[in-house]
Structures are given as structure tokens and as C-alpha cells.
Design a protein around this motif. Structure first.
Motif, PDB file in Angstrom:
ATOM      1  N   LEU A  41      -1.085  -7.068  10.673  1.00 54.35           N
ATOM      2  CA  LEU A  41      -2.135  -7.768   9.938  1.00 54.35           C
ATOM      3  C   LEU A  41      -2.465  -7.015   8.655  1.00 54.35           C
ATOM      4  O   LEU A  41      -2.304  -5.790   8.565  1.00 54.35           O
ATOM      5  N   VAL A  42      -2.935  -7.760   7.654  1.00 58.13           N
ATOM      6  CA  VAL A  42      -3.307  -7.139   6.377  1.00 58.13           C
ATOM      7  C   VAL A  42      -4.691  -6.525   6.526  1.00 58.13           C
ATOM      8  O   VAL A  42      -5.718  -7.155   6.259  1.00 58.13           O
ATOM      9  N   VAL A  43      -4.712  -5.286   6.974  1.00 60.22           N
ATOM     10  CA  VAL A  43      -5.962  -4.557   7.165  1.00 60.22           C
ATOM     11  C   VAL A  43      -5.873  -3.226   6.421  1.00 60.22           C
ATOM     12  O   VAL A  43      -4.819  -2.843   5.902  1.00 60.22           O
ATOM     13  N   ARG A  44      -6.997  -2.512   6.385  1.00 62.15           N
ATOM     14  CA  ARG A  44      -7.052  -1.288   5.583  1.00 62.15           C
ATOM     15  C   ARG A  44      -6.071  -0.221   6.055  1.00 62.15           C
ATOM     16  O   ARG A  44      -5.549   0.553   5.257  1.00 62.15           O
ATOM     17  N   ARG A  45      -5.820  -0.163   7.359  1.00 61.26           N
ATOM     18  CA  ARG A  45      -4.906   0.854   7.854  1.00 61.26           C
ATOM     19  C   ARG A  45      -3.506   0.655   7.282  1.00 61.26           C
ATOM     20  O   ARG A  45      -2.812   1.622   6.983  1.00 61.26           O
ATOM     21  N   ASN A  46      -3.095  -0.588   7.130  1.00 65.53           N
ATOM     22  CA  ASN A  46      -1.790  -0.851   6.532  1.00 65.53           C
ATOM     23  C   ASN A  46      -1.787  -0.552   5.032  1.00 65.53           C
ATOM     24  O   ASN A  46      -0.766  -0.158   4.472  1.00 65.53           O
ATOM     25  N   LEU A  47      -2.938  -0.762   4.366  1.00 68.22           N
ATOM     26  CA  LEU A  47      -3.032  -0.384   2.960  1.00 68.22           C
ATOM     27  C   LEU A  47      -2.927   1.128   2.803  1.00 68.22           C
ATOM     28  O   LEU A  47      -2.337   1.624   1.842  1.00 68.22           O
TER      29      LEU A  47
END
Length: 289
Positions: free
Chosen positions: A110-116
Motif C-alpha cells: 500500500l502507498v503508505v509512509r513506510r514505503n515512502l
């Protein structure tokens, strides 16, 4: 080696030419009931033709399993030995889209902050979702209401995600209390109607359309013996029984082959009997669709 008069393999010849393990695999291959010629197929697609997409998928699975002798950083969810978390997600009695949402959460897609943050962007992040989910499973393991607790949690997470997307993409803020009421209503409705693995409500036998026959077919397979069987029942649009058959046990390589054989045998029988308007119902949805 095929005995087409009897509609099966010549078992004596197969056992004579091959060892026990190879004979078991060969005898588990269903022969065509129509007498058509053999052809090479790619069994990773429904139509039997090769595609680059499925070829790449198979190659990645082989790489994960180590058959390409390469070291990889990730592992497919279904291949992780000893990890029962994925089975728990797919076994939840909730809508399929919510199961897929939970899978994406635990898989980090999912596009969440952890992936950013993984892409070297300077953002504040919280706890890892998968770690929190595993901690929750450990806390409620063995509880009598484990299933109900998980349903409440995943419905709530799903609604939070929906509300967040409404704010970000549609600039539409929902009242928190209203969102909670929506979750409660969804839970009550789901528990009253029941939920199948495919996401639909559980129902009994449904009548087909007017002047249409309905076929319910099913197959069974024993992984230890390699033997399987199948049967089918034909009813008319009123619900009266028209025909029913059960096949004798014979070798199959998997349960899905027994299911497919039940559908094929039913279609052949209906064609021979002149039944033209037929509705098939089976557990093997990949063949029915």
C-alpha cells in the motif's frame, strides 16, 4: 497405452513400462472423452497458450524457491515455510476485497509512509503493520471469539483506509462517529447473512431459469492414494430430480482434475441426451467462469 474402448489407460502396460512413481503420475492424467489429438499446452493459463506474463510469474516463483540458484530479498506469501499468517488472512469470513486489502497491508504494497521511507523520503513513520498484525494474532490465539475479533479489526481498518482516501483524493471528510456506525452495520449484516470464501452470501440451492436444467457436480480426491471420483445431479427449473450419476474411483493427480472431469463428463452426458439449456454449478469456479 490408452485404452480408448474403455475410456482410460491400459494399466497393465503402463505398470510394465514405467516404475511405480511414474505410473501413478501417468494414470492420474485424464484422457479425452472425445478422442481428440494430443497437443502441448501451457497449464498456467486457462486457454493453454503461453504468455509472457505467466512465464515471468513462473520464473519468479522458481527464483524464490531457489531453483534458479539465486539469492532474492523477498518471498511470495504462499511459499513462506512456517508462516501461517497468510492462511489466516485468506481464511477470514469477510469480503474478498477486504482480504486482499489485508494482504496488501501485510505485504507492504500500500502507498503508505513506510514505503515512502524505503524510497529515501524524509517522513515520520509508525510501527510496521505486519509486526502489529502478528502481535494481535499472538494476543488472541486460542480465544473463543478469535474470529469475531479479527472480523471487527479488519472491517475497522478497511473503513479507516476508505475514509483516508476520501480525504486525500476527494477532499471529503467523514464524521468519525458515522464511520463507526457504518462499520457496525457492515459487521451485523455480514454475520446475519454469512459470508462465503468468494465474498458472497451463503445461500441454498437456487432454481435455474424457466425450462433450464441445473447441474450440481463435485469431485473428490485422496492425496495419499491418488484416487478420486466425482458425481453430479441434474434438476429441472421446478427442482425435480432428472438424472444423477457417480463415477467409480480412478487415479487423478489433483483434486482440481477430479473437479474438471466431473464438469466434462456432465457436459458430454447433457449433449448426448439432447439437453441444450443447462446451467453448471461447481466448486471449481475457475472452470465455470
Amino acid at each position: 497405452m490408452g485404452d480408448f474402448d474403455l475410456g482410460g489407460w491400459n494399466m497393465e502396460m503402463v505398470h510394465e513400462l514405467f516404475d511405480e512413481e511414474e505410473s501413478k503420475l501417468i494414470l492420474g492424467i485424464p484422457l479425452s472423452l472425445m478422442g481428440c489429438k494430443d497437443r502441448i499446452i501451457w497449464h498456467h493459463t486457462k486457454h493453454g497458450g503461453y504468455t509472457v506474463r505467466t512465464g515471468h510469474k513462473v520464473a519468479m516463483e522458481l527464483q524464490v524457491n531457489g531453483e534458479f540458484k539465486r539469492t532474492v530479498t523477498g518471498m511470495a506469501s504462499g511459499k513462506a515455510e512456517g508462516d501461517r499468517m497468510w492462511k489466516g488472512i485468506w481464511g477470514l469470513h469477510v469480503l474478498k476485497k477486504i482480504k486482499f486489502f489485508m494482504w496488501r497491508c501485510c505485504n507492504g504494497s500500500l502507498v503508505v509512509r513506510r514505503n515512502l521511507l524505503r524510497r529515501c523520503m524524509n517522513v515520520d513513520v509508525g510501527q510496521d503493520f505486519r509486526g502489529c498484525w502478528e502481535a494481535l494474532l499472538s494476543c488472541i490465539k486460542g480465544m473463543a471469539m478469535q474470529e469475531e475479533i479479527l472480523q471487527d479489526v479488519v472491517f475497522g481498518l478497511w473503513r479507516i483506509w476508505k475514509c483516508k482516501n476520501d480525504v486525500v483524493f476527494q477532499e471529503k471528510a467523514e464524521n468519525p462517529m458515522e464511520a463507526i456506525e457504518v462499520v457496525r452495520d457492515s459487521l451485523v449484516k455480514s454475520k446475519k447473512t454469512g459470508t462465503r470464501e468468494d465474498g458472497g452470501a451463503t445461500e441454498g440451492w437456487r432454481k435455474p431459469k424457466f425450462r433450464t436444467l441445473k447441474v450440481n457436480c463435485d469431485g473428490s480426491w485422496n492425496s495419499k492414494t491418488g484416487l478420486g471420483s466425482y458425481g453430479w445431479v441434474i434438476r429441472d427449473f421446478v427442482g425435480y430430480l432428472r438424472r444423477a450419476r457417480r463415477a467409480r474411483k480412478r487415479p487423478f493427480n489433483s483434486a482440481i482434475l477430479a473437479e474438471a472431469e466431473s464438469i466434462l463428463a456432465t457436459l458430454v452426458f447433457c449433449k448426448n441426451e439432447g439437453f441444450m439449456k443447462v446451467e453448471i454449478e461447481s466448486n471449481a469456479r475457475c472452470y465455470c467462469e
